[in-house]
Design an enzyme around this catalytic site. Structure first.
Site, short mmCIF file in Angstrom:
data_model
loop_
_atom_site.label_atom_id
_atom_site.label_comp_id
_atom_site.label_asym_id
_atom_site.label_seq_id
_atom_site.Cartn_x
_atom_site.Cartn_y
_atom_site.Cartn_z
N GLU A 81 -23.24 -78.39 30.17
CA GLU A 81 -21.74 -76.93 30.90
C GLU A 81 -22.51 -75.67 30.51
OE1 GLU A 81 -17.53 -77.88 31.36
OE2 GLU A 81 -17.20 -76.22 32.53
N GLU B 74 -15.51 -83.01 23.76
CA GLU B 74 -16.05 -81.61 23.79
C GLU B 74 -16.84 -81.10 22.17
OE1 GLU B 74 -14.28 -78.43 25.48
OE2 GLU B 74 -14.06 -79.21 27.59
N ASP C 196 -10.38 -83.22 32.46
CA ASP C 196 -9.09 -82.24 31.65
C ASP C 196 -8.63 -80.82 32.65
OD1 ASP C 196 -11.42 -81.07 30.79
OD2 ASP C 196 -9.73 -80.66 28.33
N SER C 197 -10.23 -80.71 33.50
CA SER C 197 -10.03 -79.82 34.56
C SER C 197 -8.85 -80.23 35.08
CB SER C 197 -11.44 -79.47 35.18
OG SER C 197 -11.47 -81.09 35.53
N ASP D 43 -11.16 -87.21 29.76
CA ASP D 43 -11.56 -87.01 28.62
C ASP D 43 -10.61 -86.77 27.69
OD1 ASP D 43 -13.49 -84.46 28.90
OD2 ASP D 43 -12.92 -83.57 30.49
O1 KIV Z 1 -13.01 -81.50 33.00
C1 KIV Z 1 -13.85 -81.41 33.28
O2 KIV Z 1 -13.87 -81.88 35.18
C2 KIV Z 1 -15.32 -81.74 32.67
C3 KIV Z 1 -16.48 -81.12 33.67
C4 KIV Z 1 -16.57 -79.65 33.79
C5 KIV Z 1 -17.92 -82.07 32.91
O3 KIV Z 1 -15.11 -81.85 31.63
#
Ligand code: KIV
Length: 272
Positions: free
Chosen positions: A190, A123, A52-53, A91
């Site tokens: 993280e 998460e 979700d980044s 995610d």
């Molecule tokens: O969304 C993402 O890129 C992540 C990584 C930082 C592990 O959750």
């Protein structure tokens, strides 16, 4: 009849657990589209995370909160089309699993049915355990994510290192065990102290993948755009930049603009 390519031995959750047993480190990177998914897969990465980044690096938001389930599904579908070997983890976005475990399962099933990804990442620990268990009960593999959880940025108020205080470290260890006991196949940690991450990795039998969590874990994950230098404004201590893709692209695009302006492009060979 199987439609899988029999020549390629795909990475599975079981293979990852075997890798941990053998002490073989696991590589994980993000990807958000078909082309990047194929490049990352061809280079031999074990796990591709449709993170979700994407909310930050693809959509330009300042947090991961705004990205929607529909948007994550669109991105994950594209990545999956480019991947032949790696395990694809998607995610679950903010708001799609926290409130109620039935809604969490409905979101999880949508992602699995529409994207053909292999598994999901959520998460949180104890607070979301009911959702994790319900998703697992449908046969969907789940990866946990503890430590800095960007979807909770409004609770923390900053992206600083987590679990430095004993009470938070103790909760993280408890949560890690709860997730393993529930049946998660892996865990991302993280931005926490390396010593704590090493302790968690040594106590769990499932693979622990770190980002800013030191070298004592079972594997590493980074955001692709950060590690190849497509982004330049994010420079935490844990980030190693392996290329300056922004610089390379900038030079190439300037060269193109100059060739168009001067009339050098297209040449006689580049026309019909
Ligand atoms: O969304 C993402 O890129 C992540 C990584 C930082 C592990 O959750």
């Amino acid at each position: 009849m199987s439609v899988h390519n029999e020549n390629i031995r795909r990475v599975t959750t079981q293979r990852l657990i075997e890798m941990k047993k053998r002490g073989e480190k696991i590589s994980m990177l993000t990807a958000y589209d078909y082309t990047m998914g194929a490049i990352v897969d061809n280079a031999g990465v074990d796990i591709i995370l449709v993170g979700d980044s994407a909310s930050n690096v693809i959509c330009g938001n300042s947090t991961t909160l705004p990205i929607t389930l529909d948007q994550m599904i669109f991105l994950a579908k594209s990545v999956v089309r480019g991947v032949k070997r790696a395990l694809v983890v998607v995610d679950m976005p903010f708001g799609s699993y926290q409130g109620n475990s039935k809604e969490a399962l409905a979101s999880a099933i949508r992602i699995m049915k529409e994207t053909h990804g292999d598994c999901l990442k959520l998460e949180g620990g104890e607070e979301i355990l009911e959702s994790v268990k319900r998703i697992l009960s449908a046969g969907i593999p789940v990866m946990g994510h503890l430590g800095l959880m960007p979807q909770s940025i409004n609770k923390y108020g900053s992206y600083a290192v987590r679990a430095q205080k004993e009470t938070e470290a103790e909760k993280l260890i408890r949560d890690a065990h709860l997730l393993e006991e529930a049946g998660c196949f892996g865990l991302v940690l993280e931005k926490i102290p390396a010593k704590l991450a090493q302790q968690v990795a040594s106590e769990l039998t499932i693979p622990v993948i770190g980002i800013g969590a030191g070298n004592g874990v079972d594997g590493q994950v980074l955001v692709l755009h950060d590690m190849v230098g497509l982004t330049q404004d994010f420079s935490p201590r844990f980030l190693r930049r392996y290329a300056n893709m922004q610089g390379i692209m900038n030079e190439a695009i300037k060269h193109y603009v100059s060739d168009v302006k001067s009339g050098d492009f297209p040449s006689g060979m580049e026309q019909y």
